[in-house]
Write a protein that holds these residues in place. Structure first.
Motif, PDB file in Angstrom:
ATOM      1  N   VAL A  57       0.889  -1.143   0.029  1.00 14.96           N
ATOM      2  CA  VAL A  57      -0.125   0.112   0.093  1.00 14.96           C
ATOM      3  C   VAL A  57       0.944   1.096  -0.057  1.00 14.96           C
ATOM      4  O   VAL A  57       1.730   1.504   1.016  1.00 14.96           O
ATOM      5  CB  VAL A  57      -0.703   0.039   1.120  1.00 14.96           C
ATOM      6  N   SER A  58       0.657   2.172  -0.861  1.00 17.38           N
ATOM      7  CA  SER A  58       1.454   3.461  -0.999  1.00 17.38           C
ATOM      8  C   SER A  58       0.826   4.488  -0.213  1.00 17.38           C
ATOM      9  O   SER A  58      -0.556   4.874  -0.417  1.00 17.38           O
ATOM     10  CB  SER A  58       1.369   3.926  -2.282  1.00 17.38           C
ATOM     11  N   LEU A  59       1.227   4.887   1.167  1.00 15.09           N
ATOM     12  CA  LEU A  59       0.780   5.882   1.701  1.00 15.09           C
ATOM     13  C   LEU A  59       1.326   7.386   1.566  1.00 15.09           C
ATOM     14  O   LEU A  59       2.716   7.646   1.579  1.00 15.09           O
ATOM     15  CB  LEU A  59       0.977   5.662   3.125  1.00 15.09           C
ATOM     16  N   LYS A  60       0.457   8.435   1.325  1.00 11.97           N
ATOM     17  CA  LYS A  60       1.127   9.654   1.174  1.00 11.97           C
ATOM     18  C   LYS A  60       1.255  10.160   2.649  1.00 11.97           C
ATOM     19  O   LYS A  60       0.487  10.054   3.579  1.00 11.97           O
ATOM     20  CB  LYS A  60       0.227  10.731   0.321  1.00 11.97           C
ATOM     21  N   GLU A  61       2.255  11.057   2.796  1.00 12.52           N
ATOM     22  CA  GLU A  61       2.441  11.850   3.909  1.00 12.52           C
ATOM     23  C   GLU A  61       1.148  12.839   4.341  1.00 12.52           C
ATOM     24  O   GLU A  61       0.939  13.598   3.354  1.00 12.52           O
ATOM     25  CB  GLU A  61       3.710  12.365   4.350  1.00 12.52           C
ATOM     26  N   ALA A  62       0.703  12.698   5.400  1.00 14.06           N
ATOM     27  CA  ALA A  62      -0.386  13.667   5.781  1.00 14.06           C
ATOM     28  C   ALA A  62       0.012  15.022   5.934  1.00 14.06           C
ATOM     29  O   ALA A  62       1.090  15.369   6.109  1.00 14.06           O
ATOM     30  CB  ALA A  62      -1.287  13.334   6.958  1.00 14.06           C
ATOM     31  N   PRO A  63      -0.784  15.981   5.362  1.00 15.34           N
ATOM     32  CA  PRO A  63      -0.373  17.555   5.561  1.00 15.34           C
ATOM     33  C   PRO A  63      -0.276  17.887   6.827  1.00 15.34           C
ATOM     34  O   PRO A  63      -0.898  17.367   7.899  1.00 15.34           O
ATOM     35  CB  PRO A  63      -1.469  18.033   4.804  1.00 15.34           C
ATOM     36  N   GLN A  64       0.662  18.929   7.346  1.00 17.25           N
ATOM     37  CA  GLN A  64       1.049  19.529   8.831  1.00 17.25           C
ATOM     38  C   GLN A  64      -0.174  19.992   9.215  1.00 17.25           C
ATOM     39  O   GLN A  64      -1.170  20.630   8.626  1.00 17.25           O
ATOM     40  CB  GLN A  64       2.125  20.366   8.443  1.00 17.25           C
ATOM     41  N   GLN A  65      -0.655  19.477  10.383  1.00 20.96           N
ATOM     42  CA  GLN A  65      -1.684  20.124  10.809  1.00 20.96           C
ATOM     43  C   GLN A  65      -1.573  21.060  12.142  1.00 20.96           C
ATOM     44  O   GLN A  65      -0.604  20.984  12.899  1.00 20.96           O
ATOM     45  CB  GLN A  65      -2.528  18.885  12.027  1.00 20.96           C
ATOM     46  N   LEU A  66      -1.818  22.551  11.703  1.00 19.27           N
ATOM     47  CA  LEU A  66      -1.468  23.439  12.522  1.00 19.27           C
ATOM     48  C   LEU A  66      -2.543  24.064  13.688  1.00 19.27           C
ATOM     49  O   LEU A  66      -3.730  23.685  13.182  1.00 19.27           O
ATOM     50  CB  LEU A  66      -1.197  24.800  11.851  1.00 19.27           C
ATOM     51  N   PRO A  67      -2.102  24.351  14.738  1.00 25.32           N
ATOM     52  CA  PRO A  67      -3.330  24.685  15.753  1.00 25.32           C
ATOM     53  C   PRO A  67      -4.147  25.947  15.120  1.00 25.32           C
ATOM     54  O   PRO A  67      -3.335  26.850  14.847  1.00 25.32           O
ATOM     55  CB  PRO A  67      -2.488  24.675  17.067  1.00 25.32           C
ATOM     56  N   GLN A  68      -5.341  25.794  15.527  1.00 28.28           N
ATOM     57  CA  GLN A  68      -6.333  27.056  15.157  1.00 28.28           C
ATOM     58  C   GLN A  68      -6.091  27.966  16.282  1.00 28.28           C
ATOM     59  O   GLN A  68      -6.299  29.230  16.205  1.00 28.28           O
ATOM     60  CB  GLN A  68      -7.535  26.542  14.769  1.00 28.28           C
ATOM     61  N   ARG A  69      -5.648  27.578  17.493  1.00 29.42           N
ATOM     62  CA  ARG A  69      -5.361  28.483  18.660  1.00 29.42           C
ATOM     63  C   ARG A  69      -3.971  28.686  19.005  1.00 29.42           C
ATOM     64  O   ARG A  69      -3.216  27.531  18.903  1.00 29.42           O
ATOM     65  CB  ARG A  69      -6.329  28.375  19.831  1.00 29.42           C
ATOM     66  N   LEU A  70      -3.502  29.702  19.842  1.00 29.28           N
ATOM     67  CA  LEU A  70      -2.249  29.764  20.015  1.00 29.28           C
ATOM     68  C   LEU A  70      -1.878  28.717  21.270  1.00 29.28           C
ATOM     69  O   LEU A  70      -2.813  28.805  22.120  1.00 29.28           O
ATOM     70  CB  LEU A  70      -2.008  31.328  20.739  1.00 29.28           C
ATOM     71  N   PRO A  71      -1.248  27.852  21.154  1.00 24.89           N
ATOM     72  CA  PRO A  71      -0.977  26.828  22.124  1.00 24.89           C
ATOM     73  C   PRO A  71      -0.757  27.099  23.583  1.00 24.89           C
ATOM     74  O   PRO A  71       0.130  28.209  23.366  1.00 24.89           O
ATOM     75  CB  PRO A  71       0.160  25.750  21.766  1.00 24.89           C
ATOM     76  N   GLY A  72      -1.067  26.725  24.382  1.00 25.85           N
ATOM     77  CA  GLY A  72      -0.790  27.152  25.876  1.00 25.85           C
ATOM     78  C   GLY A  72      -1.541  28.103  26.522  1.00 25.85           C
ATOM     79  O   GLY A  72      -1.527  28.643  27.551  1.00 25.85           O
ATOM     80  N   LEU A  73      -2.370  29.015  25.657  1.00 29.15           N
ATOM     81  CA  LEU A  73      -3.218  30.114  26.139  1.00 29.15           C
ATOM     82  C   LEU A  73      -4.547  29.659  26.321  1.00 29.15           C
ATOM     83  O   LEU A  73      -5.514  29.025  25.475  1.00 29.15           O
ATOM     84  CB  LEU A  73      -3.244  31.135  24.856  1.00 29.15           C
ATOM     85  N   GLY A  74      -5.006  30.096  27.640  1.00 30.86           N
ATOM     86  CA  GLY A  74      -6.427  29.817  27.830  1.00 30.86           C
ATOM     87  C   GLY A  74      -7.323  31.011  27.215  1.00 30.86           C
ATOM     88  O   GLY A  74      -7.113  31.908  26.628  1.00 30.86           O
TER      89      GLY A  74
END
Length: 261
Positions: A57-74
């Motif tokens: 099976v040929s697997l393609k690398e998944a696209p980078q998933q970026l956070p929609q919110r700034l990490p670590g911030l409440g």
């Protein structure tokens, strides 16, 4: 022009130089991502009958998933980041009373917030405060605009207005006996209790002098500051070249617990 977000105007902060150094530099106003999904390869099991094999099976690398919110911030901290902001320098302190922190530059893209490299930094000797006062040796917690820069050295390619001046000279030693010379070679004014759109050297304090002032990002001298955040000289050059006023940059700063609220 970006207004300081958490505590209204920038707060007057204690100068980031020891008292002995202050006497020699009275004209100074400064203190002185997302994980990438990459499934591993799978190998086909041999045929039980020995007459055929399962095709690879040929697997393609998944696209980078970026956070929609700034990490670590409440939610409380996130609410203070202006919706038009596309660059955020996030300074995360190790603890409420610690002078050690990390700095990450985030840029917002259509796919989410992309993180730069995490850099070690220093903040104030006594850590952080959500009500900074002059002389408390704490850095102010909050979200503040980044609109102005300067330093003793020539402009390294800053897109922010850059004021080169001999008044960015500092001498003496820091809290751990380290020399302070060169700390103000490059500075970026943090809009805490200051007038945006002016030189970092400007002494205007909208909240009054008792609330401190001259809170900067500046060159690290190897020890805690009086209120500023300090980075290695080469990192300050990188930051000066990266910040773009068209992207409405801000700094989000405080200890990790406070920022997570």
């Amino acid at each position: 022009m970006i207004r300081p977000i958490r505590h209204v105007a920038s707060r007057p902060a204690a100068l980031c130089v020891p008292v002995a150094a202050l006497a020699a530099s009275l004209l100074l106003t400064g203190c002185g991502g997302g994980a990438e999904a990459s499934p591993g390869p799978t190998s086909a099991a041999p045929s039980q009958r020995g007459t055929s094999s399962v095709p690879e099976v040929s697997l393609k690398e998944a696209p980078q998933q970026l956070p929609q919110r700034l990490p670590g911030l409440g939610p409380k901290t996130l609410a203070e980041v202006p919706p038009e902001t596309r660059q955020a320098v996030v300074v995360t302190g190790r603890g409420k009373d610690s002078p050690l922190s990390t700095v990450v530059l985030y840029e917002r893209t259509e796919a989410g917030w992309r993180a730069g490299v995490s850099r070690p930094a220093h903040n104030a000797l006594n850590g952080w405060s959500d009500h900074h006062m002059a002389g408390d040796l704490r850095s102010p917690i909050g979200v503040y605009g980044l609109t102005d820069a300067g330093g003793l050295l020539p402009d390294p390619g800053s897109r922010l207005p850059y004021d080169r001046s001999g008044s960015f000279t500092v001498s003496g030693t820091g809290f751990e006996g380290e020399p302070l010379a060169g700390s103000f070679d490059y500075v970026i004014a943090i809009n805490y209790n200051r007038e945006p759109g002016t030189s970092p050297l400007d002494r205007t304090r909208p909240l009054g002098s008792g609330r401190g002032g001259g809170i900067w990002l500046h060159v690290d001298h190897g020890g805690p500051t009086h209120g500023c955040v300090s980075l290695r000289k080469d990192r300050m050059r990188e930051l000066l070249r990266a910040l773009d006023p068209a992207l409405n940059p801000v700094v989000v700063m405080g200890d990790a617990d406070s920022l997570s609220r």
